[in-house]
Design an enzyme around this catalytic site. Structure first.
Site, PDB file in Angstrom:
ATOM      1  N   LYS A 173      -9.571 -25.344  31.927  1.00  0.00           N
ATOM      2  CA  LYS A 173     -10.536 -25.528  33.244  1.00  0.00           C
ATOM      3  C   LYS A 173     -10.957 -26.789  33.276  1.00  0.00           C
ATOM      4  CE  LYS A 173     -14.839 -24.423  35.016  1.00  0.00           C
ATOM      5  NZ  LYS A 173     -16.192 -23.797  34.864  1.00  0.00           N
ATOM      6  N   GLU A 179      -8.382 -29.807  21.932  1.00  0.00           N
ATOM      7  CA  GLU A 179      -7.306 -29.146  21.194  1.00  0.00           C
ATOM      8  C   GLU A 179      -6.157 -29.006  22.199  1.00  0.00           C
ATOM      9  OE1 GLU A 179     -10.475 -28.515  21.354  1.00  0.00           O
ATOM     10  OE2 GLU A 179     -11.261 -27.267  19.786  1.00  0.00           O
ATOM     11  N   GLY A 232     -15.625 -20.432  32.082  1.00  0.00           N
ATOM     12  CA  GLY A 232     -14.431 -20.739  31.097  1.00  0.00           C
ATOM     13  C   GLY A 232     -14.269 -19.279  30.537  1.00  0.00           C
ATOM     14  N   ARG A 233     -15.315 -18.931  30.090  1.00  0.00           N
ATOM     15  CA  ARG A 233     -15.182 -17.270  29.449  1.00  0.00           C
ATOM     16  C   ARG A 233     -14.601 -16.224  30.453  1.00  0.00           C
ATOM     17  NH1 ARG A 233     -19.812 -19.550  28.273  1.00  0.00           N
ATOM     18  NH2 ARG A 233     -21.898 -18.650  29.031  1.00  0.00           N
ATOM     19  N   GLU A 318     -21.440 -16.603  23.509  1.00  0.00           N
ATOM     20  CA  GLU A 318     -21.573 -17.753  24.183  1.00  0.00           C
ATOM     21  C   GLU A 318     -22.443 -17.466  25.422  1.00  0.00           C
ATOM     22  OE1 GLU A 318     -17.927 -20.777  24.152  1.00  0.00           O
ATOM     23  OE2 GLU A 318     -18.071 -20.097  26.045  1.00  0.00           O
ATOM     24  N   HIS A 349     -11.845   0.787   6.328  1.00  0.00           N
ATOM     25  CA  HIS A 349     -11.750   0.230   4.791  1.00  0.00           C
ATOM     26  C   HIS A 349     -11.948  -1.077   4.757  1.00  0.00           C
ATOM     27  CE1 HIS A 349      -9.545   3.998   4.416  1.00  0.00           C
ATOM     28  NE2 HIS A 349      -9.293   3.910   5.732  1.00  0.00           N
ATOM     29  N   LYS A 477     -18.732 -30.613  20.624  1.00  0.00           N
ATOM     30  CA  LYS A 477     -17.478 -31.229  20.874  1.00  0.00           C
ATOM     31  C   LYS A 477     -17.836 -32.842  21.129  1.00  0.00           C
ATOM     32  CE  LYS A 477     -15.848 -27.841  24.365  1.00  0.00           C
ATOM     33  NZ  LYS A 477     -15.690 -27.621  25.810  1.00  0.00           N
TER      34      LYS A 477
HETATM   35  O1  F6P Z   1     -16.063 -23.195  24.035  1.00  0.00           O
HETATM   36  C1  F6P Z   1     -16.591 -23.898  25.047  1.00  0.00           C
HETATM   37  C2  F6P Z   1     -15.504 -23.717  26.150  1.00  0.00           C
HETATM   38  O2  F6P Z   1     -16.184 -24.531  27.144  1.00  0.00           O
HETATM   39  C3  F6P Z   1     -15.412 -22.592  26.734  1.00  0.00           C
HETATM   40  O3  F6P Z   1     -16.336 -21.910  27.620  1.00  0.00           O
HETATM   41  C4  F6P Z   1     -14.073 -22.457  27.335  1.00  0.00           C
HETATM   42  O4  F6P Z   1     -13.477 -21.131  27.543  1.00  0.00           O
HETATM   43  C5  F6P Z   1     -13.356 -23.236  26.416  1.00  0.00           C
HETATM   44  O5  F6P Z   1     -14.430 -24.479  25.981  1.00  0.00           O
HETATM   45  C6  F6P Z   1     -12.139 -23.936  26.922  1.00  0.00           C
HETATM   46  O6  F6P Z   1     -12.379 -25.026  27.816  1.00  0.00           O
HETATM   47  P1  F6P Z   1     -11.462 -25.463  28.823  1.00  0.00           P
HETATM   48  O7  F6P Z   1     -10.705 -24.221  29.611  1.00  0.00           O
HETATM   49  O8  F6P Z   1     -12.210 -26.460  30.000  1.00  0.00           O
HETATM   50  O9  F6P Z   1     -10.207 -26.071  28.024  1.00  0.00           O
END
Ligand code: F6P
Length: 509
Positions: A173, A179, A232-233, A318, A349, A477
């Site tokens: 987003k 990452e 994002g979620r 979150e 289990h 972050k």
């Molecule tokens: O984990 C924090 C967050 O901001 C989430 O809400 C989101 O899904 C994830 O990082 C990835 O963010 P992006 O889609 O901006 O890379």
């Protein structure tokens, strides 16, 4: 007022016990929520409704569903329901069509035998969940995922694939997540490494920041949009579904949307008493804030829902991992529980012993399909039996007398049966939900996910917290970025505490 309302709810809950005689079923969007194993009474209903009304549940629900400012700390909407509407607003419809056209063309050309989906959190879990749920028996395309910054993740995702027939989907987003951008860079190098002159022809970028993706190198016709007002979620419902469509078909994505939209409609219109997300939310609030359960176990009795637990962990934790209310005041009661779990029967289990006889226990959500999609009825009957049995044990328990009688029936001496019985009793009285899907289809999975989304929203209303921000994650972050500068540069620029400073100097070596 707020305190009195909570006291009323607490009093009503304390006067109620779980009962074997209760049967409380709530049908919603083709699935059935059984809340019989949750505390409930007329007094609880009255007190809970008063609490919701005090916190303007109806107004806040309307704002959520109509694109109002549902996320006040970031000053924006959380309008994921718009993404799955049957007749969406123009910009959503246009983007949905672009995704469908892209996938249909790729299918027609039998192109992109391999797909590497790069994204993390909400840009990852929902895609993994849907691809796992509907692609469990294999897919025409090899779909790999890379989320973690650990280089092994990306190395594993690329291993053995032919870069010439690989599409790399970068879902972010913000298009700033380190990452994702690092992993994307490894993909570009990998594509270049085999002589592909324009690696960006192999790249799709899905983002709310198309300009940033463009500046990064993505081709404009390979950039698919989502919007700032999609948390994002909740990305699963956006163009991020492109990978799902490549893996298991555009019809799957449409089915997910239809099921979720049906649950949105139910949430918007069903009265409190028969509103599945509302009733599930209230049970959760009672279990957490009044009965003191610190966690919630998710028990999907369906092997295909392996990624449901991490998906719901992000959604719940979150969203509800907050302890300050909308006015910035500390919340007086315990808020969102820790969410954990694993598909049954593996879970039985692994950790069910703790659920059955541990000192704390946890409420559990059992999720099961009435009908399976394989051809071995005995497997499914046994799966159903296991699911119902765990629930029964948690609800009804086993008394000392029952355990003693069982020992005698097994031929033990009275003395042995008596001493063993103490170890074999179960407290019972532990709350659970049972959610029954007729079958696992895109429609029912969509409805299930929307059920949880609206449950989480309703709980946030009860606690008067913002379920749509995540400042804690943002802080982590920032610190990681500062530490990275110290670790990779010549100097240690930050010395926050003795231990971190020690390890900065050690790990630089
Ligand atoms: O984990 C924090 C967050 O901001 C989430 O809400 C989101 O899904 C994830 O990082 C990835 O963010 P992006 O889609 O901006 O890379």
């Amino acid at each position: 007022m707020h305190t009195i309302l909570w006291q009323n709810l607490e009093r009503a809950v304390q006067q109620t016990q779980l009962s074997k005689d209760t049967l409380r079923l709530i049908p919603a969007a083709g699935i059935t929520l059984d809340v019989s194993a949750q505390r409930w009474s007329e007094d609880i209903a009255v007190a809970a409704q008063a609490l919701l009304e005090h916190h303007q549940f109806t107004e806040r629900r309307n704002a959520l569903l109509n694109g109002g400012i549902a996320n006040p700390t970031e000053g924006r909407a959380a309008w994921h329901t718009a993404l799955r509407a049957a007749a969406p607003v123009r910009e959503v419809a246009d983007e949905r069509r672009r995704v469908t056209d892209f996938v249909r063309l790729a299918d027609a050309e039998r192109r992109w035998r391999n797909v590497i989906h790069i994204g993390i959190g909400g840009s990852d879990w929902g895609v993994r969940l849907a691809v796992g749920a509907f692609g469990y028996a294999g897919t025409w395309r090899n779909v790999r995922f890379a989320a973690n910054i650990d280089g092994h993740a990306m190395a594993g995702a690329m291993a053995g694939l032919d870069p010439h027939d690989t599409l790399v989907v970068i879902a972010s987003k913000s298009f700033t997540t380190s990452e994702t951008l690092q992993n994307a860079q490894r993909a570009i190098e990998w594509l270049k490494g085999v002589g592909i002159a324009d690696p960006y022809q192999h790249i799709v970028a899905i983002t709310a920041k198309p300009d940033v993706a463009l500046a990064w190198g993505a081709h404009p016709n390979r950039i698919f949009k989502l919007w700032d007002w999609v948390g994002g979620r909740f990305s699963l419902w956006s163009s991020v579904g492109l990978t799902i469509a490549l893996a298991v078909g555009v019809e799957t994505v449409a089915g997910l949307h239809a099921g979720a939209a049906a649950m949105d409609h139910h949430f918007a219109h069903a009265p409190f008493a028969s509103n599945a997300p509302v009733q599930m939310a209230l049970a959760g609030v009672i279990n957490r804030s009044i009965l003191g359960y610190g966690s919630l176990n998710i028990a999907p009795y369906d092997f295909r829902l392996g990624y449901l637990v991490p998906y719901l962990q992000q959604l719940e934790m979150e969203s509800l991992g907050k302890s300050v209310d909308l006015n910035g005041n500390p919340v007086a009661m315990a808020t969102g529980p820790a969410v954990w779990g694993m598909p049954g029967t593996d879970a039985q289990h692994t950790f069910f012993q703790w659920l059955h006889q541990g000192s704390d226990g946890a409420p559990a959500d059992f999720i099961v399909c009435q009908h399976a999609d394989h051809v071995w009825p005995e497997h499914h009957t046994r799966l159903l039996a296991n699911c119902l049995a765990q629930r029964e044990a948690l609800l009804n328990g086993k008394t000392l007398e029952q355990a003693f009688e069982e020992g005698l029936a097994r031929g033990l001496t009275a003395e042995h049966a008596q001493s063993l019985a103490k170890h074999c009793t179960h407290p019972g009285g532990r709350p659970s939900n049972l959610i029954v899907l007729p079958q696992l289809s895109p429609y029912t999975l969509g409805a299930l996910l929307a059920l949880y989304e609206h449950k989480v929203f309703t709980q946030a209303v009860c606690w008067n917290i913002n379920p749509f921000d995540q400042w804690g994650v943002e802080y982590g972050k920032t610190l990681a970025s500062n530490i990275f500068t110290s670790l990779s540069g010549d100097n240690i620029t930050n010395k926050p505490d003795n231990s971190t400073t020690y390890w900065l100097s050690q790990l630089k070596k």
